[in-house]
Design a protein around this motif. Structure first.
Motif, PDB file in Angstrom:
ATOM      1  N   GLY A   8       1.007  -1.181  -0.002  1.00  0.00           N
ATOM      2  CA  GLY A   8       0.043  -0.092  -0.018  1.00  0.00           C
ATOM      3  C   GLY A   8       0.761   1.220   0.130  1.00  0.00           C
ATOM      4  N   ASN A   9       0.341   2.226  -0.619  1.00  0.00           N
ATOM      5  CA  ASN A   9       1.185   3.455  -0.896  1.00  0.00           C
ATOM      6  C   ASN A   9       0.266   4.314  -0.299  1.00  0.00           C
ATOM      7  N   TRP A  10       0.333   5.055   0.759  1.00  0.00           N
ATOM      8  CA  TRP A  10      -0.543   6.044   1.318  1.00  0.00           C
ATOM      9  C   TRP A  10      -0.380   7.310   0.503  1.00  0.00           C
ATOM     10  N   LYS A  11       1.093   7.462  -0.028  1.00  0.00           N
ATOM     11  CA  LYS A  11       1.088   8.980  -0.478  1.00  0.00           C
ATOM     12  C   LYS A  11       1.022   9.864   0.535  1.00  0.00           C
ATOM     13  N   MET A  12       0.465  11.097   0.342  1.00  0.00           N
ATOM     14  CA  MET A  12       0.721  12.093   1.414  1.00  0.00           C
ATOM     15  C   MET A  12      -0.795  12.033   2.061  1.00  0.00           C
ATOM     16  N   GLY A  90      11.235   6.247  -7.388  1.00  0.00           N
ATOM     17  CA  GLY A  90      11.035   6.569  -8.775  1.00  0.00           C
ATOM     18  C   GLY A  90       9.401   6.693  -9.228  1.00  0.00           C
ATOM     19  N   HIS A  91       8.649   6.698  -8.128  1.00  0.00           N
ATOM     20  CA  HIS A  91       7.401   6.833  -8.449  1.00  0.00           C
ATOM     21  C   HIS A  91       6.885   7.941  -9.503  1.00  0.00           C
ATOM     22  N   SER A  92       5.662   7.831 -10.385  1.00  0.00           N
ATOM     23  CA  SER A  92       5.596   8.774 -11.522  1.00  0.00           C
ATOM     24  C   SER A  92       5.442  10.095 -10.845  1.00  0.00           C
ATOM     25  N   GLU A  93       4.530  10.330  -9.637  1.00  0.00           N
ATOM     26  CA  GLU A  93       4.529  11.470  -9.028  1.00  0.00           C
ATOM     27  C   GLU A  93       5.770  12.183  -8.769  1.00  0.00           C
ATOM     28  N   ARG A  94       6.692  11.513  -8.154  1.00  0.00           N
ATOM     29  CA  ARG A  94       8.162  12.098  -7.828  1.00  0.00           C
ATOM     30  C   ARG A  94       8.739  12.376  -9.256  1.00  0.00           C
ATOM     31  N   TYR A 160       5.151  -1.901 -12.032  1.00  0.00           N
ATOM     32  CA  TYR A 160       4.611  -1.471 -13.134  1.00  0.00           C
ATOM     33  C   TYR A 160       3.242  -0.369 -13.091  1.00  0.00           C
ATOM     34  N   GLU A 161       3.453   0.652 -13.133  1.00  0.00           N
ATOM     35  CA  GLU A 161       2.342   1.584 -12.622  1.00  0.00           C
ATOM     36  C   GLU A 161       2.232   2.619 -14.177  1.00  0.00           C
ATOM     37  N   PRO A 162       1.274   2.365 -14.855  1.00  0.00           N
ATOM     38  CA  PRO A 162       1.007   2.870 -16.120  1.00  0.00           C
ATOM     39  C   PRO A 162       0.509   4.615 -15.348  1.00  0.00           C
ATOM     40  N   TRP A 164      -1.305   6.818 -16.610  1.00  0.00           N
ATOM     41  CA  TRP A 164      -2.792   7.132 -16.904  1.00  0.00           C
ATOM     42  C   TRP A 164      -3.728   6.372 -16.182  1.00  0.00           C
ATOM     43  N   ALA A 165      -3.227   5.265 -15.373  1.00  0.00           N
ATOM     44  CA  ALA A 165      -4.202   4.512 -14.406  1.00  0.00           C
ATOM     45  C   ALA A 165      -4.236   4.708 -13.013  1.00  0.00           C
ATOM     46  N   ILE A 166      -3.269   5.597 -12.817  1.00  0.00           N
ATOM     47  CA  ILE A 166      -2.946   5.825 -11.342  1.00  0.00           C
ATOM     48  C   ILE A 166      -4.237   7.008 -11.137  1.00  0.00           C
ATOM     49  N   GLY A 167      -4.806   6.538  -9.904  1.00  0.00           N
ATOM     50  CA  GLY A 167      -6.042   7.448  -9.346  1.00  0.00           C
ATOM     51  C   GLY A 167      -7.072   7.728 -10.566  1.00  0.00           C
ATOM     52  N   THR A 168      -7.238   7.115 -11.437  1.00  0.00           N
ATOM     53  CA  THR A 168      -8.282   7.478 -12.323  1.00  0.00           C
ATOM     54  C   THR A 168      -9.372   6.646 -12.533  1.00  0.00           C
ATOM     55  N   GLY A 205       0.436  -1.529 -10.329  1.00  0.00           N
ATOM     56  CA  GLY A 205      -0.076  -0.752  -9.569  1.00  0.00           C
ATOM     57  C   GLY A 205      -0.903   0.345 -10.508  1.00  0.00           C
ATOM     58  N   GLY A 206      -1.957   1.047 -10.047  1.00  0.00           N
ATOM     59  CA  GLY A 206      -2.816   1.806 -10.870  1.00  0.00           C
ATOM     60  C   GLY A 206      -4.305   1.504 -10.722  1.00  0.00           C
ATOM     61  N   SER A 207      -4.920   2.173  -9.842  1.00  0.00           N
ATOM     62  CA  SER A 207      -6.474   1.599  -9.724  1.00  0.00           C
ATOM     63  C   SER A 207      -6.793   0.566  -9.483  1.00  0.00           C
ATOM     64  N   MET A 208      -5.742  -0.406  -8.742  1.00  0.00           N
ATOM     65  CA  MET A 208      -5.909  -1.748  -8.327  1.00  0.00           C
ATOM     66  C   MET A 208      -6.962  -1.524  -7.190  1.00  0.00           C
ATOM     67  N   ASN A 209      -8.185  -2.361  -7.001  1.00  0.00           N
ATOM     68  CA  ASN A 209      -9.055  -2.301  -5.975  1.00  0.00           C
ATOM     69  C   ASN A 209      -9.731  -3.659  -5.620  1.00  0.00           C
ATOM     70  N   GLY A 225       0.577  -6.436  -5.818  1.00  0.00           N
ATOM     71  CA  GLY A 225       0.342  -4.976  -6.259  1.00  0.00           C
ATOM     72  C   GLY A 225       0.590  -3.944  -5.611  1.00  0.00           C
ATOM     73  N   LEU A 226       0.799  -2.590  -6.027  1.00  0.00           N
ATOM     74  CA  LEU A 226       1.355  -1.339  -5.660  1.00  0.00           C
ATOM     75  C   LEU A 226       0.080  -0.500  -5.442  1.00  0.00           C
ATOM     76  N   VAL A 227      -0.855  -0.309  -4.241  1.00  0.00           N
ATOM     77  CA  VAL A 227      -2.240   0.206  -4.299  1.00  0.00           C
ATOM     78  C   VAL A 227      -1.948   1.518  -3.622  1.00  0.00           C
ATOM     79  N   GLY A 228      -2.659   2.381  -4.217  1.00  0.00           N
ATOM     80  CA  GLY A 228      -2.880   3.618  -3.586  1.00  0.00           C
ATOM     81  C   GLY A 228      -4.027   3.802  -2.792  1.00  0.00           C
ATOM     82  N   GLY A 229      -5.110   4.404  -3.395  1.00  0.00           N
ATOM     83  CA  GLY A 229      -6.271   4.687  -2.696  1.00  0.00           C
ATOM     84  C   GLY A 229      -7.086   3.787  -1.863  1.00  0.00           C
ATOM     85  N   ALA A 230      -6.803   2.241  -2.505  1.00  0.00           N
ATOM     86  CA  ALA A 230      -7.596   1.153  -1.774  1.00  0.00           C
ATOM     87  C   ALA A 230      -6.719   0.677  -0.807  1.00  0.00           C
TER      88      ALA A 230
HETATM   89  O1  LIG Z   1       0.186   5.115  -7.702  1.00  0.00           O
HETATM   90  C1  LIG Z   1      -0.325   4.156  -7.048  1.00  0.00           C
HETATM   91  C2  LIG Z   1       0.522   3.358  -6.249  1.00  0.00           C
HETATM   92  O2  LIG Z   1       1.738   3.877  -5.968  1.00  0.00           O
HETATM   93  C3  LIG Z   1      -1.599   3.647  -7.413  1.00  0.00           C
HETATM   94  O3  LIG Z   1      -2.561   4.649  -6.767  1.00  0.00           O
HETATM   95  P1  LIG Z   1      -4.005   4.298  -7.137  1.00  0.00           P
HETATM   96  O4  LIG Z   1      -4.141   2.718  -6.517  1.00  0.00           O
HETATM   97  O5  LIG Z   1      -4.584   5.182  -6.058  1.00  0.00           O
HETATM   98  O6  LIG Z   1      -4.520   4.442  -8.399  1.00  0.00           O
END
Ligand SMILES: O=C(CO)COP(=O)(O)O
Length: 246
Positions: A8-12, A90-94, A160-162, A164-168, A205-209, A225-230
């Protein structure tokens, strides 16, 4: 056989109050048959590590140096000292927000390894790059540039985190995920040898839920999986953990 990883990546996101989610997850996932990891903002790493249990703590970045005059920065050694076992690099947000290049990511990965951390190196294409049929070239370049020599199979995870799939809420088709994961596996085997290449885990990773995890987890060379929101809510993330445990 590679043991799957639910990361899980809680981000900020996350305050002390959210440690209750970690306690709940430790309880829900206590019999998990995969590795379970949460990467919170740095102030919560020590507290998550101190919980013990099945949920390991990780970080979202580190500096390239061990110590020194770098105000505001945190070294890999400090993360390990706080109880982190992994660090996302190397997360795409960074890469987008902080201008991180492949060279910087490679140096950070080296620093993570020196500190005894497992580096989760992120790669992924933008929508423009996919539409221009450049996905594999982009991923190949990121792999070559962002990973130093010295991968052991255990010290590296590739995510692998496309972009365009992150948080979308959008995800690639399972064929598209499989194509990229197979490509990453081949590149790892070619560069580091079959043994190391085969034992390195590759996460999607990318909108895995909770709804799509079972389908994605069945794709060839998807090792977790590398999971953000979920990953923010224990009940949701536990569904992902259980799906990756089978
Ligand atoms: O960037 C991500 C995990 O590092 C993916 O984020 P989401 O699961 O919120 O799309």
């Amino acid at each position: 056989m590679r043991r799957k990883l639910a990361a899980g990546n809680w981000k900020m996101n996350g305050l002390q109050a959210n440690l209750s989610e970690v306690r709940t997850l430790n309880e829900l996932a206590k019999d998990a048959q995969c590795d379970v990891l949460l990467c919170p903002p740095a102030p919560l790493i020590g507290a998550i590590a101190a919980e013990g249990g099945v949920v390991k703590a990780g970080a979202q970045d580190c500096h390239t140096a061990v110590s020194g005059a770098h105000t505001g920065e945190i070294s890999a050694e400090m993360l390990a000292d706080a109880g982190a076992k992994y660090v996302i690099l190397g997360h795409s947000e960074r890469r987008a927000d902080m201008g991180e290049t492949d060279t910087i990511v490679r140096d950070k990965t080296q620093a993570a390894w020196t500190a005894g951390l497992v580096a989760i190196v992120c790669v992924g294409e933008t929508l423009d790059q996919r539409e221009a049929a450049n996905t594999l070239d982009i991923i190949g370049g990121q792999l070559a540039g962002s990973i130093p020599d010295g991968a052991s199979g255990l010290n590296l995870v590739v995510a692998y985190e496309p972009v365009w799939a992150i948080g979308t809420g959008l995800t690639p088709t399972t064929d598209q995920i499989g194509e990229v994961h197979d490509f990453i596996r081949t590149r790892l085997e070619r560069r580091f040898g079959t043994g190391v290449g085969r034992s390195t885990r590759i996460l999607y990773g990318g909108s895995m839920n909770p709804k799509n995890v079972t389908e994605i987890a069945a794709v060839s060379n998807v090792d977790g999986g590398l999971v953000g929101g979920a990953s923010l809510k224990a009940a949701d993330f536990n569904v992902i953990v259980q799906a990756l445990s089978t």
